[in-house]
Design a protein around this motif. Structure first.
Motif, PDB file in Angstrom:
ATOM      1  N   CYS A   1      -9.675  27.851 111.229  1.00 17.49           N
ATOM      2  CA  CYS A   1      -8.388  27.391 110.364  1.00 17.49           C
ATOM      3  C   CYS A   1      -7.197  27.931 111.157  1.00 17.49           C
ATOM      4  O   CYS A   1      -6.200  27.295 110.907  1.00 17.49           O
ATOM      5  N   GLY A   2      -7.250  29.137 111.825  1.00 15.84           N
ATOM      6  CA  GLY A   2      -6.289  29.687 112.784  1.00 15.84           C
ATOM      7  C   GLY A   2      -5.294  30.315 111.703  1.00 15.84           C
ATOM      8  O   GLY A   2      -4.331  31.033 112.348  1.00 15.84           O
ATOM      9  N   SER A   3      -5.662  30.762 110.654  1.00 14.01           N
ATOM     10  CA  SER A   3      -4.857  31.174 109.480  1.00 14.01           C
ATOM     11  C   SER A   3      -5.379  32.582 108.666  1.00 14.01           C
ATOM     12  O   SER A   3      -4.737  33.324 108.229  1.00 14.01           O
ATOM     13  N   CYS A   4      -6.767  32.611 108.659  1.00 13.80           N
ATOM     14  CA  CYS A   4      -7.249  33.709 107.996  1.00 13.80           C
ATOM     15  C   CYS A   4      -7.157  34.948 108.724  1.00 13.80           C
ATOM     16  O   CYS A   4      -6.714  34.891 109.850  1.00 13.80           O
TER      17      CYS A   4
ATOM     18  N   CYS B   1      -9.173  34.680 112.021  1.00 11.72           N
ATOM     19  CA  CYS B   1      -8.619  33.979 113.123  1.00 11.72           C
ATOM     20  C   CYS B   1      -7.331  34.631 113.706  1.00 11.72           C
ATOM     21  O   CYS B   1      -7.245  34.597 115.039  1.00 11.72           O
TER      22      CYS B   1
ATOM     23  N   CYS C   1     -14.349  32.830 111.362  1.00  9.55           N
ATOM     24  CA  CYS C   1     -13.168  32.187 110.389  1.00  9.55           C
ATOM     25  C   CYS C   1     -13.972  31.945 108.992  1.00  9.55           C
ATOM     26  O   CYS C   1     -15.027  31.298 108.943  1.00  9.55           O
ATOM     27  N   LYS C   2     -13.152  32.150 107.922  1.00  6.07           N
ATOM     28  CA  LYS C   2     -13.609  32.103 106.645  1.00  6.07           C
ATOM     29  C   LYS C   2     -13.648  30.613 106.278  1.00  6.07           C
ATOM     30  O   LYS C   2     -14.546  30.192 105.253  1.00  6.07           O
TER      31      LYS C   2
HETATM   32 ZN   LIG Z   1      -9.761  31.299 110.156  1.00  4.92          ZN
END
Ligand SMILES: [Zn+2]
Ligand SMILES: [Zn+2]
Length: 343
Positions: A89-92, A95, A103-104
């Motif tokens: 996702c790039g944002s958890c 990440c 990544c969640k």
């Molecule tokens: Zn993530």
């Protein structure tokens, strides 16, 4: 577009499916090559519960960008690319720390399980998130580039093991991952690498590096070789690319006091563990899962000629003949390391 669809247990159809179109943060890739992974072979027979039909499999792939989503500005049409098999996702929290493999919200390409389904790259086209893309250097072929996925798994395991230069490594397992760990250990400057396997044709693929010793455990006792090469002390780091109770015991017998065991394979879900030995010999045991951003480094090593993928790129086959390739690999009689499907 054409795709090789898994329609039932070990059953395939090469058929027309709807061509995907990219979301704003995605690109459309016209695929050129996709290698068949051991997990695809195991999965398509219903063994893992992670290839529930119908599904287009394939997560080791490369191709050319044909269309950009509206928000994508750092890539271009016509760019040769490969992509991370994990859509992160790039944002958890994970990440943000670079641990994209944890990544969640991750989804693996070419997998269908009870939680999600994400069609893969055994097709003419695929859409992927732009953040998972890697540009392929000009001197690297599409066939080589699709092997970045298993190579990155090897690079990740070796990075986690924090090797010192000239270290002695033992690799248990001569499957694709074992052979990729070997390449990564060589690139990390290992002084001696001993690979333990059961198939001569696979072990022969490891012989491109002068510091490699191969042991077929059906013919020779690996422990003798390892002790002879390490002044009877054992090796600094053991990479277990198989993962059974037996290989865990073997790893403890091969490792030197204070050394490390990196667990990569999990052929057995649980095993007996020599707890007391682990403590009194102060052995570090560490799990290594998938990869986390090692793609760029791996492509760089390929470009520099520090990785030898020739044993893996010998067998290619058109996507339309993919079913035959799967059945050949399932029989397990051929001496083929890897089949790369071409589109
Ligand atoms: Zn993530
Ligand atoms: Zn794979």
């Amino acid at each position: 577009m054409k795709a090789l669809v898994l329609t039932g247990k070990s059953q395939f159809q090469y058929t027309d499916v709807e061509k995907p179109s990219p979301a704003s943060d995605e690109v459309l890739i016209r695929l050129k090559a996709c290698s068949i992974c051991g997990s695809d072979i195991h999965g398509c027979q219903g063994g893992s519960g992670r290839r529930i039909p119908p599904i287009i499999m394939g997560h080791e792939a490369s191709g050319i960008i044909e269309q950009l989503g509206e928000q994508v500005t750092d890539h271009f049409i016509g760019e040769p690319v490969t992509f991370d098999s994990t859509e992160f996702c790039g944002s958890c929290d994970f990440c943000k720390k670079g641990m994209t493999n944890l990544c969640k919200n991750r989804k693996i390409t070419g997998v269908s399980c009870t939680d999600y389904k994400k069609d893969g790259a055994m097709a003419e086209y695929i859409t992927v998130k732009a953040r998972t893309l890697y540009s392929i250097p000009p001197s690297v072929s599409f066939e080589e580039a699709c092997l970045i996925e298993p190579l990155a798994v090897g690079l990740h395991a070796v990075r986690l093991s924090q090797p010192e230069k000239d270290y002695t490594a033992v690799i248990i397992g001569d499957g694709t991952i074992g052979l990729m760990v070997l390449q990564a250990a060589a690139a990390a400057g290992a002084g001696k690498i001993i690979i333990v396997g059961m198939q001569d044709y696979r072990l022969n693929a490891a012989k491109a590096f002068p510091q490699v010793y191969t042991v077929n455990s059906k013919k020779l006792n690996p422990l003798n070789t390892i002790m002879n090469l390490t002044n009877k002390e054992g090796a600094d780091i053991i990479y277990d690319a198989v993962g059974t109770g037996k290989t865990m015991q073997d790893a403890f017998s091969y490792v030197k006091n204070g050394g490390k065991i990196i667990c990569i394979g999990n052929a057995s879900v649980t095993t007996d563990f020599p707890l007391q030995e682990c403590i009194v010999r102060q052995i570090q045991v560490l799990g290594s899962y998938s990869s986390a951003g090692e793609y760029a480094y791996g492509l760089q090593l390929m470009e520099q000629g520090l990785i030898d993928l020739t044993p893996f790129t010998k067998y290619t086959c058109p996507l339309s003949q993919g079913e035959k390739a799967f059945h050949l690999l399932m029989e397990g009689k051929s001496e083929i390391l890897k089949v790369i499907l071409k589109m």
